[in-house]
Design a protein around this motif. Structure first.
Motif, PDB file in Angstrom:
ATOM      1  N   THR A 115       0.809  -1.224   0.000  1.00 23.86           N
ATOM      2  CA  THR A 115       0.000   0.000   0.000  1.00 23.86           C
ATOM      3  C   THR A 115       0.841   1.272   0.000  1.00 23.86           C
ATOM      4  O   THR A 115       0.289   2.362   0.136  1.00 23.86           O
ATOM      5  CB  THR A 115      -0.925   0.013   1.229  1.00 23.86           C
ATOM      6  N   SER A 116       2.136   1.150  -0.169  1.00 27.81           N
ATOM      7  CA  SER A 116       2.989   2.346  -0.125  1.00 27.81           C
ATOM      8  C   SER A 116       3.225   2.955  -1.502  1.00 27.81           C
ATOM      9  O   SER A 116       3.604   4.119  -1.603  1.00 27.81           O
ATOM     10  CB  SER A 116       4.335   1.999   0.520  1.00 27.81           C
ATOM     11  N   VAL A 117       3.025   2.183  -2.563  1.00 28.71           N
ATOM     12  CA  VAL A 117       3.284   2.700  -3.907  1.00 28.71           C
ATOM     13  C   VAL A 117       2.272   2.118  -4.878  1.00 28.71           C
ATOM     14  O   VAL A 117       1.956   0.928  -4.825  1.00 28.71           O
ATOM     15  CB  VAL A 117       4.734   2.376  -4.350  1.00 28.71           C
ATOM     16  N   PHE A 118       1.740   3.003  -5.758  1.00 28.47           N
ATOM     17  CA  PHE A 118       0.729   2.588  -6.725  1.00 28.47           C
ATOM     18  C   PHE A 118       1.135   3.059  -8.125  1.00 28.47           C
ATOM     19  O   PHE A 118       2.013   3.919  -8.286  1.00 28.47           O
ATOM     20  CB  PHE A 118      -0.639   3.184  -6.373  1.00 28.47           C
ATOM     21  N   GLU A 119       0.474   2.489  -9.116  1.00 26.21           N
ATOM     22  CA  GLU A 119       0.684   2.897 -10.503  1.00 26.21           C
ATOM     23  C   GLU A 119      -0.648   3.277 -11.130  1.00 26.21           C
ATOM     24  O   GLU A 119      -1.674   2.660 -10.861  1.00 26.21           O
ATOM     25  CB  GLU A 119       1.325   1.767 -11.319  1.00 26.21           C
ATOM     26  N   LEU A 120      -0.597   4.314 -11.962  1.00 24.09           N
ATOM     27  CA  LEU A 120      -1.768   4.769 -12.704  1.00 24.09           C
ATOM     28  C   LEU A 120      -1.503   4.554 -14.183  1.00 24.09           C
ATOM     29  O   LEU A 120      -0.527   5.071 -14.730  1.00 24.09           O
ATOM     30  CB  LEU A 120      -2.031   6.248 -12.416  1.00 24.09           C
ATOM     31  N   GLU A 121      -2.358   3.770 -14.821  1.00 24.55           N
ATOM     32  CA  GLU A 121      -2.201   3.469 -16.243  1.00 24.55           C
ATOM     33  C   GLU A 121      -3.022   4.464 -17.058  1.00 24.55           C
ATOM     34  O   GLU A 121      -4.238   4.569 -16.897  1.00 24.55           O
ATOM     35  CB  GLU A 121      -2.663   2.041 -16.528  1.00 24.55           C
ATOM     36  N   LEU A 127      -1.747  14.884 -10.363  1.00 27.31           N
ATOM     37  CA  LEU A 127      -2.908  14.012 -10.264  1.00 27.31           C
ATOM     38  C   LEU A 127      -3.891  14.597  -9.263  1.00 27.31           C
ATOM     39  O   LEU A 127      -3.476  15.212  -8.274  1.00 27.31           O
ATOM     40  CB  LEU A 127      -2.509  12.597  -9.825  1.00 27.31           C
ATOM     41  N   ASN A 128      -5.168  14.401  -9.501  1.00 25.71           N
ATOM     42  CA  ASN A 128      -6.182  14.873  -8.568  1.00 25.71           C
ATOM     43  C   ASN A 128      -7.410  13.980  -8.631  1.00 25.71           C
ATOM     44  O   ASN A 128      -7.648  13.279  -9.619  1.00 25.71           O
ATOM     45  CB  ASN A 128      -6.571  16.325  -8.845  1.00 25.71           C
ATOM     46  N   ASN A 137      -4.789  16.428  -4.169  1.00 27.22           N
ATOM     47  CA  ASN A 137      -3.835  16.487  -5.277  1.00 27.22           C
ATOM     48  C   ASN A 137      -2.601  15.665  -4.936  1.00 27.22           C
ATOM     49  O   ASN A 137      -2.181  15.612  -3.769  1.00 27.22           O
ATOM     50  CB  ASN A 137      -3.427  17.943  -5.566  1.00 27.22           C
ATOM     51  N   TYR A 138      -2.035  15.041  -5.955  1.00 25.54           N
ATOM     52  CA  TYR A 138      -0.842  14.223  -5.780  1.00 25.54           C
ATOM     53  C   TYR A 138       0.124  14.504  -6.936  1.00 25.54           C
ATOM     54  O   TYR A 138      -0.267  15.024  -7.984  1.00 25.54           O
ATOM     55  CB  TYR A 138      -1.196  12.722  -5.760  1.00 25.54           C
ATOM     56  N   VAL A 156       2.849   6.744  -8.175  1.00 24.06           N
ATOM     57  CA  VAL A 156       2.412   7.759  -7.210  1.00 24.06           C
ATOM     58  C   VAL A 156       2.382   7.139  -5.821  1.00 24.06           C
ATOM     59  O   VAL A 156       2.077   5.953  -5.656  1.00 24.06           O
ATOM     60  CB  VAL A 156       1.022   8.309  -7.605  1.00 24.06           C
ATOM     61  N   ARG A 157       2.718   7.976  -4.823  1.00 25.40           N
ATOM     62  CA  ARG A 157       2.715   7.539  -3.428  1.00 25.40           C
ATOM     63  C   ARG A 157       1.826   8.475  -2.613  1.00 25.40           C
ATOM     64  O   ARG A 157       1.770   9.674  -2.888  1.00 25.40           O
ATOM     65  CB  ARG A 157       4.131   7.530  -2.849  1.00 25.40           C
ATOM     66  N   GLY A 158       1.168   7.930  -1.607  1.00 24.03           N
ATOM     67  CA  GLY A 158       0.317   8.730  -0.734  1.00 24.03           C
ATOM     68  C   GLY A 158      -0.333   7.861   0.322  1.00 24.03           C
ATOM     69  O   GLY A 158      -0.721   6.721   0.043  1.00 24.03           O
ATOM     70  N   GLU A 159      -0.448   8.400   1.542  1.00 19.29           N
ATOM     71  CA  GLU A 159      -0.981   7.595   2.638  1.00 19.29           C
ATOM     72  C   GLU A 159      -2.458   7.275   2.456  1.00 19.29           C
ATOM     73  O   GLU A 159      -2.927   6.233   2.904  1.00 19.29           O
ATOM     74  CB  GLU A 159      -0.760   8.330   3.963  1.00 19.29           C
ATOM     75  N   ASP A 160      -3.209   8.194   1.842  1.00 20.20           N
ATOM     76  CA  ASP A 160      -4.650   7.975   1.701  1.00 20.20           C
ATOM     77  C   ASP A 160      -5.034   7.361   0.369  1.00 20.20           C
ATOM     78  O   ASP A 160      -6.219   7.288   0.030  1.00 20.20           O
ATOM     79  CB  ASP A 160      -5.401   9.295   1.895  1.00 20.20           C
ATOM     80  N   LEU A 161      -4.065   6.912  -0.408  1.00 24.01           N
ATOM     81  CA  LEU A 161      -4.363   6.268  -1.687  1.00 24.01           C
ATOM     82  C   LEU A 161      -4.801   4.822  -1.466  1.00 24.01           C
ATOM     83  O   LEU A 161      -4.295   4.142  -0.574  1.00 24.01           O
ATOM     84  CB  LEU A 161      -3.143   6.298  -2.597  1.00 24.01           C
TER      85      LEU A 161
END
Length: 380
Positions: A221-227, A246-247, A254-255, A279-284
């Motif tokens: 859950t620390s790193v994600f990918e957006l295709e 990103l938003n 916003n990220y 993208v990384r973010g705690e609430d993602l």
């Protein structure tokens, strides 16, 4: 006389009826009012050409970059886990995800270890007599042989005669058989390879697990990918390492992501190229829908206007002495709501809002609240 009298009376009635009808028609005639000429009010901007950045909108769903689909390679009863094996349960790196009962197979491994130990022990008298230099090494190996630990590598002997002797007695074959069983035994336990969360659980404690059965899914859950699917026109303008804004749909979060991979193949159906943004973010969370704004390139000496102002895809209205006129322009880039155009001289007064029924030569008046320049509108 009677016929003549009737004829005169009939003629008189017809004449009176005609005269009466004439006066009735004349009395109903309405005077047409004069139509007042309406001059429409327009909103205008004064053109100031600037460098317009091209921003490509795209969207997609987040997918965990590190994903582990849990499958069983062995058969047995699901014994336990370090946490409740339920969807949404977090695990730390190294924690036990699944433990399958292996008592029966463990006994097989111990039996193979015992056979290896006995085989080496049977060779010791011959090693003492025929190869006294190799005897101490193998004697130490036997003393350190631990049935409760993984089998240590066999001693490395440089003497070819000793190697032939050991190999001929089947020691190496027995050793690798034990190592193979140990590798199989390790598959009865599955550990978390990284900090993450269990997103899918398909078995419960006490369930009989079969070989090849899917047990669940575990993600980082620390790193994600957006295709993202980008038009091939701008695919060569994107580079790996480029930052992407990103938003969320409601624009509340916003990220900042980074382009990590660009597919080298163009989708034949959509003529787009797939771009992967990390993208990384705690609430993602996985599956979250995000919109991206990709900075592709900059267009010099151009302006950005609403697509509603474009006439026949290549013309716009301008204002000259309160009279509308049409000029040709060069559209450079179309977005869903706006268009970037070139070919409009500076200080040209153009419409900032579309007018229904507008035409060249139309008389209009300017609203005093119009913006001062297109550049201001573009910056906003």
């Amino acid at each position: 006389m009677r016929k003549l009298l009737l004829f005169i009376i009939g003629a008189l009635i017809i004449v009176l009826a005609s005269v009466g009808a004439y006066f009735i028609v004349e009395s109903n005639t309405k005077v047409k009012p004069k139509v007042a000429k309406v001059v429409k009010t327009v909103f205008v901007d004064t053109v100031l050409n600037t460098t317009v950045p091209i921003t490509i909108p795209a969207n997609g769903n987040l997918v965990a970059k590190n994903r582990l689909e849990l499958y069983s390679e062995v058969q047995g009863v699901f014994e336990n886990s370090s946490q409740d094996f339920k969807a949404g349960q977090p695990y730390r790196k190294g924690q036990l995800l699944i433990k399958i009962n292996s008592s029966e197979y463990y006994a097989t491994v111990q039996s193979a270890k015992s056979d290896l130990y006995n085989l080496i022990t049977s060779l010791m008298p011959d090693l003492r007599l025929d190869y006294p230099d190799a005897f101490p090494v193998w004697n130490t190996y036997l003393k350190n042989f631990d049935m409760d630990k993984s089998v240590a590598p066999l001693p490395d002997t440089k003497d070819e005669k000793v190697n032939y002797f050991i190999t001929g007695r089947g020691v190496q074959s027995a050793y690798y058989n034990v190592k193979n069983l140990e590798q199989r035994l390790a598959k009865y336990r599955i550990y978390a390879p990284y900090n993450g969360i269990l997103t899918e659980s398909l078995v419960n404690e006490g369930t009989l697990v079969r070989s090849g059965q899917k047990l669940g899914e575990f993600i980082d859950t620390s790193v994600f990918e957006l295709e993202l699917a980008i038009s091939k026109t701008f695919s060569d303008l994107l580079q790996i390492g480029e930052k992407v804004t990103l938003n969320t749909l409601n624009k509340q979060s916003n990220y900042t992501g980074t382009v990590t991979r660009i597919n080298g193949r163009i989708d034949q159906a959509t003529q787009t190229v797939t771009v992967f943004v990390e993208v990384r973010g705690e609430d993602l969370k996985e599956g979250m829908y995000l919109e991206a704004q990709l900075d592709a390139k900059e267009i010099p000496d151009a302006i950005k206007i609403s697509r509603k102002l474009l006439v026949d895809e290549s013309e716009i209205f301008i204002l000259k002495d309160s009279i509308l006129d049409i000029i040709k322009v060069e559209p450079v880039y179309f977005s869903p709501k706006e268009v970037v155009i070139k070919g409009v001289p500076d200080q040209t007064i153009i419409l900032s809002r579309s007018i229904p029924g507008a035409y060249a030569g139309m008389l209009v008046k300017v609203n005093q609240e119009s913006n001062s320049s297109v550049a201001k509108q573009t910056a906003e």
